[in-house]
Design a protein around this motif. Structure first.
Motif, short mmCIF file in Angstrom:
data_model
loop_
_atom_site.label_atom_id
_atom_site.label_comp_id
_atom_site.label_asym_id
_atom_site.label_seq_id
_atom_site.Cartn_x
_atom_site.Cartn_y
_atom_site.Cartn_z
N LEU A 92 25.19 27.59 44.19
CA LEU A 92 24.83 28.64 44.27
C LEU A 92 25.98 29.16 43.35
O LEU A 92 26.03 30.52 42.20
N ALA A 93 27.25 28.76 43.76
CA ALA A 93 28.47 29.87 42.91
C ALA A 93 28.29 29.41 41.18
O ALA A 93 28.73 30.86 40.32
N MET A 113 30.30 42.10 39.30
CA MET A 113 31.80 41.40 40.17
C MET A 113 31.84 42.19 41.57
O MET A 113 31.77 42.16 42.22
N ALA A 114 30.94 43.92 41.25
CA ALA A 114 30.77 44.69 42.31
C ALA A 114 30.16 44.13 43.51
O ALA A 114 29.96 44.36 44.72
N ALA A 115 28.85 43.82 42.07
CA ALA A 115 28.08 42.88 43.67
C ALA A 115 28.47 41.50 44.47
O ALA A 115 28.32 41.90 45.48
N VAL A 116 28.99 41.09 44.06
CA VAL A 116 30.16 40.26 44.74
C VAL A 116 30.83 40.46 45.81
O VAL A 116 30.97 39.48 46.88
N MET A 174 33.61 31.58 46.37
CA MET A 174 34.00 30.66 45.80
C MET A 174 33.58 31.59 44.17
O MET A 174 34.02 30.80 43.60
N ILE A 175 32.72 32.34 44.51
CA ILE A 175 31.96 32.48 43.31
C ILE A 175 33.78 33.33 42.47
O ILE A 175 34.03 33.26 40.80
#
Length: 289
Positions: A92-93, A113-116, A174-175
């Protein structure tokens, strides 16, 4: 101050000791000492009558772990789900990390990045309880399936539920390292691979994947170890018979007060992580660090 600077310049070893001495002392006193105490306690026993700890050196706790199939089954379940969560998060990442670094512009990259990062700002328990409501028998998932005319799925309070929730919880861990590894890959290497006739998947497999391996291993260390040591999520979304190693350790510390047995069982995740890191080193994952 100038005298100290001059002394540090003339004696680099002394400067290194002065800079690293306090962090190294903290690491040894708090981290290594705690692990040492865990290992020592795992060889102790408990008096059956008084419940007092009996210091000594005995393999009784480890023999009990090896002789009881239930503890082996719990350990295999914990390791298996941790491995499944790690593989799922890697799969997924990659699309998210690649789109964030290679496809998105500066503004969209900041939004992604903010969503992550936003899920990490909310309570761990709130996120687990949210998934508990989604996956329950009368939860949001079955309600949506009913609206589509599809049959219900019975994945609430099961190993499947734990796999889904764990994969969601640790996905940002992981992302971020995968995205950092992708960002360090020079675009010229990708262009050279395309000029040599390699298609997209071949470039990914032969260029991007090996160069991003350290980031993947860093993320895998987070996802695997965090799943391996968790005990709250199995309590909230796992059904009967879905205990993890952490649940057994928690029960023996807080209920039966068998700290030596809990310490012996807690040694197992340490050993599993040591084997994991050795395999990663053998594959060359740390060469670029």
């Amino acid at each position: 101050m100038k005298a100290l600077s001059a002394l540090g310049w003339r004696r680099p070893a002394l400067a290194s000791v002065s800079l690293l001495g306090l962090p190294a002392l903290w690491f040894a006193a708090l981290y290594l000492a705690a692990i040492g105490a865990l290992l020592v306690t795992s060889f102790w026993t408990v008096d059956d009558l008084s419940g007092d700890l009996i210091p000594g050196f005995s393999f009784t706790n480890f023999q009990q772990l090896l002789s009881a199939p239930v503890y082996t089954h719990i350990a295999l379940r914990t390791i298996g789900i941790a491995a499944a969560v790690t593989v799922t998060d890697i799969v997924l990442a990659w699309p998210v990390a690649y789109a964030m670094i290679r496809l998105a512009g500066p503004r969209l990259r900041a939004v992604m990045m903010a969503a992550v990062m936003v899920p990490l700002w909310s309570s761990y328990l709130a996120r687990v309880y949210a998934w508990r409501l989604i996956l329950a028998h009368d939860g949001l998932l079955n309600w949506a399936l009913g609206c589509l005319g599809l049959p219900d799925v019975q994945i609430g309070y099961s190993n499947w539920a734990m796999w889904i929730v764990f994969s969601y919880l640790w996905l940002p861990f992981m992302i971020l390292p995968v995205a950092a590894s992708v960002e360090r890959i020079p675009p010229s290497l990708l262009e050279a691979s395309a000029d040599l006739g390699a298609r997209g998947f071949a470039t990914f497999r032969r260029v991007m994947l090996p160069m991003a391996l350290p980031g993947m291993v860093a993320g895998a260390i987070f996802t695997f170890s965090l799943t391996l040591g968790d005990y709250v999520t199995p309590m909230l979304v796992g059904g009967r018979g879905s205990d993890f190693i952490g649940n057994v350790v928690y029960a023996n510390v807080g209920v039966t007060n068998n700290i030596p047995f809990a310490s012996a069982y807690a040694v197992l995740p340490l050993g599993v992580m040591a084997v994991f890191l050795l395999i990663a080193r053998k594959l060359g994952a740390f060469d670029a660090l």
